[in-house]
Design a protein around this motif. Structure first.
Motif, PDB file in Angstrom:
ATOM      1  N   SER A 493       0.824  -1.218   0.000  1.00 48.91           N
ATOM      2  CA  SER A 493       0.000   0.000   0.000  1.00 48.91           C
ATOM      3  C   SER A 493       0.856   1.266   0.000  1.00 48.91           C
ATOM      4  O   SER A 493       0.328   2.366  -0.104  1.00 48.91           O
ATOM      5  CB  SER A 493      -0.926   0.014   1.224  1.00 48.91           C
ATOM      6  N   ILE A 494       2.180   1.095   0.118  1.00 52.81           N
ATOM      7  CA  ILE A 494       3.094   2.238   0.130  1.00 52.81           C
ATOM      8  C   ILE A 494       3.625   2.490  -1.279  1.00 52.81           C
ATOM      9  O   ILE A 494       4.098   1.573  -1.957  1.00 52.81           O
ATOM     10  CB  ILE A 494       4.288   1.992   1.074  1.00 52.81           C
ATOM     11  N   THR A 495       3.526   3.720  -1.713  1.00 54.10           N
ATOM     12  CA  THR A 495       4.131   4.130  -2.976  1.00 54.10           C
ATOM     13  C   THR A 495       4.879   5.435  -2.727  1.00 54.10           C
ATOM     14  O   THR A 495       4.996   5.879  -1.588  1.00 54.10           O
ATOM     15  CB  THR A 495       3.071   4.292  -4.082  1.00 54.10           C
ATOM     16  N   SER A 496       5.412   6.037  -3.771  1.00 52.62           N
ATOM     17  CA  SER A 496       6.214   7.244  -3.587  1.00 52.62           C
ATOM     18  C   SER A 496       5.845   8.296  -4.611  1.00 52.62           C
ATOM     19  O   SER A 496       5.303   7.997  -5.676  1.00 52.62           O
ATOM     20  CB  SER A 496       7.707   6.911  -3.711  1.00 52.62           C
ATOM     21  N   GLU A 497       6.120   9.531  -4.246  1.00 51.55           N
ATOM     22  CA  GLU A 497       5.948  10.635  -5.175  1.00 51.55           C
ATOM     23  C   GLU A 497       7.055  11.642  -4.926  1.00 51.55           C
ATOM     24  O   GLU A 497       7.641  11.682  -3.839  1.00 51.55           O
ATOM     25  CB  GLU A 497       4.576  11.291  -5.024  1.00 51.55           C
TER      26      GLU A 497
END
Length: 526
Positions: A493-497
């Motif tokens: 559920s963790i992503t990055s921006e």
């Protein structure tokens, strides 16, 4: 009848139209278009139809290779170059490859004419003058502050754990690391106490000061939008936007605080000076290496930007990596507990090779800055380490660039290039560094540390790289000897921006802001 307003609007439209035609001409005559790349989705966002920039960089690099073209903001053509020899050439030839005007304009609006924004001789002078303050000897004196502030954080977390029903503390790691590194850079950079941890109370939001409020305005989404818009469309710099008033007030507050801190640093500076500004202010004004008062004041917001966000996200990604590899977390903890003190010196921290390996691996996989642009001031021929084919099957041993062409250096993509790092390039494996015995074992040349590109390289490599590393070592040393960390949500559920630096957030919950939910469990004393 032609009114003055009509004349002004006509002139503006002509300028905008002319600029648009120039951009269109450069786009369709871009000499490296033959290398192909992602399609343009919009004249505003270019090829970047997503906001998860790190994921895009990896996706593009995997699909199109080490050299490809794409459209950036406002459809400006760029070429992505990930060939190590070419990147080393560009980073060494800083006089011909500065940051693009739009980037320099935006950075100057944030930090002023500090060492990360000036070019040419002013940059060389500032960097030479500042280098002693970032030497190993100077950074070593700051370690007690790194440790003391982290112990203060440990005490807060221990109280939160004790007050909870199950003895653990569920929280956002990014928030805490932001507060911790904010306090540290204030004290060690320019002897300013942001008091983020000093005045923390359960359930409270971050404590603020006038300087911090000014920085919050400068880094607000509205300000960021203004900087980008006016950076890429220079004519708009002459027209006010609603955010310009608050930005101006914030800049005045930052300038007033910087002048006051500089005045205090001149009084306290000398042999006993510990913070970076005091060391710089103690240099004899008659020395050729001395900085002017305006240059000294400009370094304060510069140190904040360069020494706060990057370190806080590095620590956040370190916890993310360690929660996904419990065996690595335990091995590192055992290593850290081999030091018979809670207050190690820099020399003692540097005797822990596995700690160094873990941090290098985090920097490799989770570079705080995923990419960096450069622009060619003159026509040039860039050498390649390996020849590349364009879409027409033509083999290129060099790349021909025109004056004005913009290059993108994909830091993250180079850090995880399977041809450089092997088939497990996307895996978190600190043990890989045991086999890397020399800087040329992994061919990313010209870098100051760890054979990774995260601190860039050449004459404009991050001047504070040693500060960031020792700070991260001291913080992880202190935290991991006292607490165990688990991820507080499913890992997928963790992503990055990325908006300058890369932060984590929850998929589908971007409105909730950047965060890394964790579970913190105190360790039983051994």
């Amino acid at each position: 009848m032609i009114t003055p307003l009509t004349s002004i609007l006509t002139a503006v439209l002509v300028l905008i139209g002319t600029a648009a035609l120039r951009k269109a001409y450069r786009l369709y005559t871009f000499p490296l278009r033959s290398f192909g790349g992602p399609k343009t989705h919009s004249w505003i966002t270019g090829s970047q139809h997503q906001s998860d920039i790190p994921d895009i960089i990896l996706e593009w690099s995997k699909k199109y290779g080490r050299v490809f073209s794409f459209a950036s903001v406002f459809n400006n053509p760029r070429v992505s170059i990930a060939d190590p020899k070419a990147v080393a050439y560009i980073l060494h030839n800083t006089d011909n490859y500065p940051k693009p005007d739009a980037v320099r304009y935006s950075l100057r609006r944030v930090v002023g004419p500090g060492v990360i924004t000036v070019e040419g001789e002013p940059h060389k002078h500032q960097r030479k003058a500042m280098s002693p303050a970032f030497s190993a000897a100077s950074v070593g004196l700051l370690v007690p502050t790194f440790i003391d502030k982290t112990v203060q954080l440990c005490e807060i977390w221990a109280t939160e754990c004790a007050d909870s029903k199950d003895g653990v503390y569920r929280t956002d790691a990014l928030k805490w690391f932001s507060w911790l590194t904010l306090d540290i850079i204030g004290l060690t950079g320019f002897n300013y106490n942001f008091r983020s941890l000093d005045e923390y109370k359960k359930g409270s939001t971050q404590v603020t000061t006038p300087f911090k409020s000014a920085l919050d305005t400068i880094f607000s989404p509205a300000a960021f939008f203004s900087f980008v818009l006016k950076g890429y469309i220079p004519v708009l710099r002459f027209f006010p936007m609603p955010i310009d008033g608050p930005i101006r007030t914030a800049q005045e507050e930052m300038q007033a605080t910087s002048v006051r801190l500089l005045s205090e640093a001149k009084v306290t500076g000398g042999k006993e000076a510990r913070d970076i500004l005091s060391i710089l202010a103690s240099v004899d004004s008659k020395s050729k290496d001395a900085l002017s008062d305006s240059d000294l004041a400009a370094q304060i917001p510069t140190m904040f930007v360069a020494g706060h966000d990057t370190t806080s996200v590095l620590l956040t990604w370190a916890i993310f990596a360690l929660t996904g590899a419990p065996e690595v977390q335990q091995k590192l903890r055992t290593t850290l507990r081999s030091i018979p003190t809670d207050s190690p010196t820099m020399e003692e921290l540097n005797t822990l090779p596995y700690l160094d390996d873990v941090i290098r691996e985090v920097l490799r996989l989770h570079s705080p800055v995923p990419s960096t642009p450069r622009v060619a001031l003159r026509d040039d021929v860039v050498p390649l380490g390996e020849p590349v084919k364009d879409q027409n099957g033509k083999l290129h041993h060099t790349l021909k660039l025109r004056a004005g062409d913009t290059i993108n250096i994909p830091i993250l993509a180079m850090n995880v290039d399977p041809e450089l790092w092997g088939k497990d390039a996307l895996e978190f494996n600190p043990d890989r560094w045991a086999a890397v015995d020399s800087a040329d074992a992994v061919p990313i040349p010209a870098v100051p540390y760890g054979s990774v590109l995260s601190f860039l390289g050449g004459p404009r490599a991050c001047i504070g790289w040693r500060f960031a590393l020792v700070e991260a070592k001291a913080i992880l040393f202190t935290l991991l000897r006292r607490f165990e960390f688990e991820l507080g949500v499913p890992r997928d559920s963790i992503t990055s921006e990325s908006t300058v630096v890369t932060r984590p957030h929850l998929k589908g919950q971007r409105d909730a802001g950047n965060q890394l939910p964790v579970v913190i469990r105190p360790l039983v004393e051994q």
